[in-house]
Each structure stands twice: as C-alpha cells, then as structure tokens.
Design a protein around this motif. Sequence first.
Motif, PDB file in Angstrom:
ATOM      1  N   GLU A 173       0.844  -1.183   0.000  1.00 25.25           N
ATOM      2  CA  GLU A 173       0.000   0.000   0.000  1.00 25.25           C
ATOM      3  C   GLU A 173       0.883   1.238   0.000  1.00 25.25           C
ATOM      4  OE1 GLU A 173      -2.668  -0.184   3.301  1.00 25.25           O
ATOM      5  OE2 GLU A 173      -3.693  -1.943   2.518  1.00 25.25           O
ATOM      6  N   ALA A 174       0.459   2.231  -0.775  1.00 26.69           N
ATOM      7  CA  ALA A 174       1.206   3.479  -0.835  1.00 26.69           C
ATOM      8  C   ALA A 174       1.062   4.238   0.474  1.00 26.69           C
ATOM      9  CB  ALA A 174       0.684   4.328  -1.986  1.00 26.69           C
ATOM     10  N   GLN A 175       2.155   4.832   0.925  1.00 28.70           N
ATOM     11  CA  GLN A 175       2.083   5.666   2.126  1.00 28.70           C
ATOM     12  C   GLN A 175       1.721   7.087   1.717  1.00 28.70           C
ATOM     13  OE1 GLN A 175       5.757   6.113   4.336  1.00 28.70           O
ATOM     14  NE2 GLN A 175       6.946   6.564   2.516  1.00 28.70           N
ATOM     15  N   HIS A 176       1.016   7.771   2.582  1.00 28.30           N
ATOM     16  CA  HIS A 176       0.669   9.178   2.385  1.00 28.30           C
ATOM     17  C   HIS A 176       1.109   9.913   3.645  1.00 28.30           C
ATOM     18  CE1 HIS A 176      -1.589   8.578  -1.335  1.00 28.30           C
ATOM     19  NE2 HIS A 176      -1.884   7.418  -0.806  1.00 28.30           N
ATOM     20  N   LEU A 177       2.010  10.858   3.475  1.00 30.79           N
ATOM     21  CA  LEU A 177       2.638  11.545   4.604  1.00 30.79           C
ATOM     22  C   LEU A 177       2.203  13.005   4.657  1.00 30.79           C
ATOM     23  CD1 LEU A 177       6.226  10.093   3.999  1.00 30.79           C
ATOM     24  CD2 LEU A 177       4.543   9.319   5.688  1.00 30.79           C
ATOM     25  N   PRO A 178       2.387  13.655   5.811  1.00 31.91           N
ATOM     26  CA  PRO A 178       2.093  15.089   5.904  1.00 31.91           C
ATOM     27  C   PRO A 178       2.911  15.854   4.862  1.00 31.91           C
ATOM     28  CG  PRO A 178       2.519  14.171   8.078  1.00 31.91           C
ATOM     29  CD  PRO A 178       2.852  13.098   7.087  1.00 31.91           C
ATOM     30  N   ALA A 179       2.314  16.932   4.336  1.00 30.43           N
ATOM     31  CA  ALA A 179       2.950  17.676   3.247  1.00 30.43           C
ATOM     32  C   ALA A 179       3.201  19.126   3.632  1.00 30.43           C
ATOM     33  CB  ALA A 179       2.071  17.606   1.998  1.00 30.43           C
ATOM     34  N   ILE A 180       4.163  19.719   2.935  1.00 34.39           N
ATOM     35  CA  ILE A 180       4.456  21.149   3.045  1.00 34.39           C
ATOM     36  C   ILE A 180       4.440  21.741   1.642  1.00 34.39           C
ATOM     37  CG2 ILE A 180       5.855  20.888   5.131  1.00 34.39           C
ATOM     38  CD1 ILE A 180       8.334  21.250   3.294  1.00 34.39           C
ATOM     39  N   THR A 181       4.489  23.067   1.574  1.00 29.01           N
ATOM     40  CA  THR A 181       4.531  23.743   0.283  1.00 29.01           C
ATOM     41  C   THR A 181       5.941  24.251   0.021  1.00 29.01           C
ATOM     42  OG1 THR A 181       2.215  24.406   0.493  1.00 29.01           O
ATOM     43  CG2 THR A 181       3.558  25.627  -1.089  1.00 29.01           C
ATOM     44  N   LEU A 182       6.446  23.943  -1.160  1.00 27.63           N
ATOM     45  CA  LEU A 182       7.740  24.449  -1.629  1.00 27.63           C
ATOM     46  C   LEU A 182       7.471  25.360  -2.818  1.00 27.63           C
ATOM     47  CD1 LEU A 182       9.805  21.111  -1.639  1.00 27.63           C
ATOM     48  CD2 LEU A 182       9.669  22.820   0.189  1.00 27.63           C
ATOM     49  N   GLN A 183       8.436  26.250  -3.110  1.00 24.60           N
ATOM     50  CA  GLN A 183       8.321  27.123  -4.273  1.00 24.60           C
ATOM     51  C   GLN A 183       9.448  26.809  -5.256  1.00 24.60           C
ATOM     52  OE1 GLN A 183       8.902  28.970  -1.120  1.00 24.60           O
ATOM     53  NE2 GLN A 183       6.767  28.573  -0.659  1.00 24.60           N
TER      54      GLN A 183
END
Length: 179
Positions: free
Chosen positions: A53-63
């Motif tokens: 199963e694919a993991q889904h982790l907390p995300a941040i925004t990059l530019q």
Amino acid sequence: MIYVKTPPTRLDPSAVSPAARGRHRRALAAAVALVVSAAGLLAGASEAQAQTEAQHLPAITLQAGMHLIRAELARTPAERQTGLMFRRDLGPNDGMLFVFEEPAVQCFWMRNTPTPLDIAFVEDDGRIVNLDQMAPLSDDSHCSKKPVRFVLEMNRGWFAKRGIQGGFKLGGAPFSGAR
C-alpha cells in the motif's frame, strides 16, 4: 421425530484407555497448531498488504519560482525507504521531499514504484545539484553528484516543463534555515 436432550456425562479418566488419551492429545495439539498457523498466515497477509500500500505523509509547500509544490515529507528511515512505492499517480504539482539528517551522496531506485518520476538532489540552501529521470519499477541507481540532505521526487517531466535545471534554487521552510 422426537429429540430427547440428555445431560452430558463425565467420563472417569481411568476408564479411557491410554491409546485414546494419546489420540485426543494429538488431535488437540493438531488443532492448536492449525489455529496458530492460521493466525500467522493472517498476520503475514496484513504485513504483506501493508507492504503493497502506498504511504501518504504530511505535506508542506515548496516554491519553484512561481510554481508551488505540495511535497510530502519522508523524514524517518522507514518513510524514506518506502517513499513513493506502490503510488500509482501523483497530483500535477505533488511530490515527495526526502529529508536526511546529514549530507551524503544519496542514491535512489524505483523498485515497486510504478509511476515514472524525476528526481532532484537538493543542497541545504535549496539549490538543485542535479536532476535525473527514473524509469518505473527499475533497480537502476540514481545518485547525487555531491553530498545533499534533500531529495525531491516529482512526476516525470515536471522540472523540464518549467525550465528547471541544476543550479535552480527552490524555496520553502526546509531550505530557509540552512545548517
């Protein structure tokens, strides 16, 4: 038909032959072994399912210039090891940022990763050291040209479509507090 329920009777243990007691013990041991084996198979199936199963982790925004990237953060050894494995698709501006404790030459492969990806090896200040394209489900190694702490994986072609090459500087929280 008429059924008559009779109370259960208890056998006197001395009335049961040693051979019958042995057969009973062997049958009980086989039943216990079967239950333990079934439990092990179920646990193994759960573990195998978790590994596919694919993991889904907390995300941040990059530019990346005027472009925003939603990057899931892989910070622990287990998260980095799994990465984007088993992920069938990513959003158009989605990716994964791998964060390591210390700069080192980082090498990645695509085992169990069916989505074609681009990889950017990134210095502490956000500058891209080098980019590479990775083929799905391949064990070919893709390495940074010098020690880095950050590695960003995006959909294949994401960087090229935006004219981003080695030397381009990414922005975002991980790169603002360079060590």
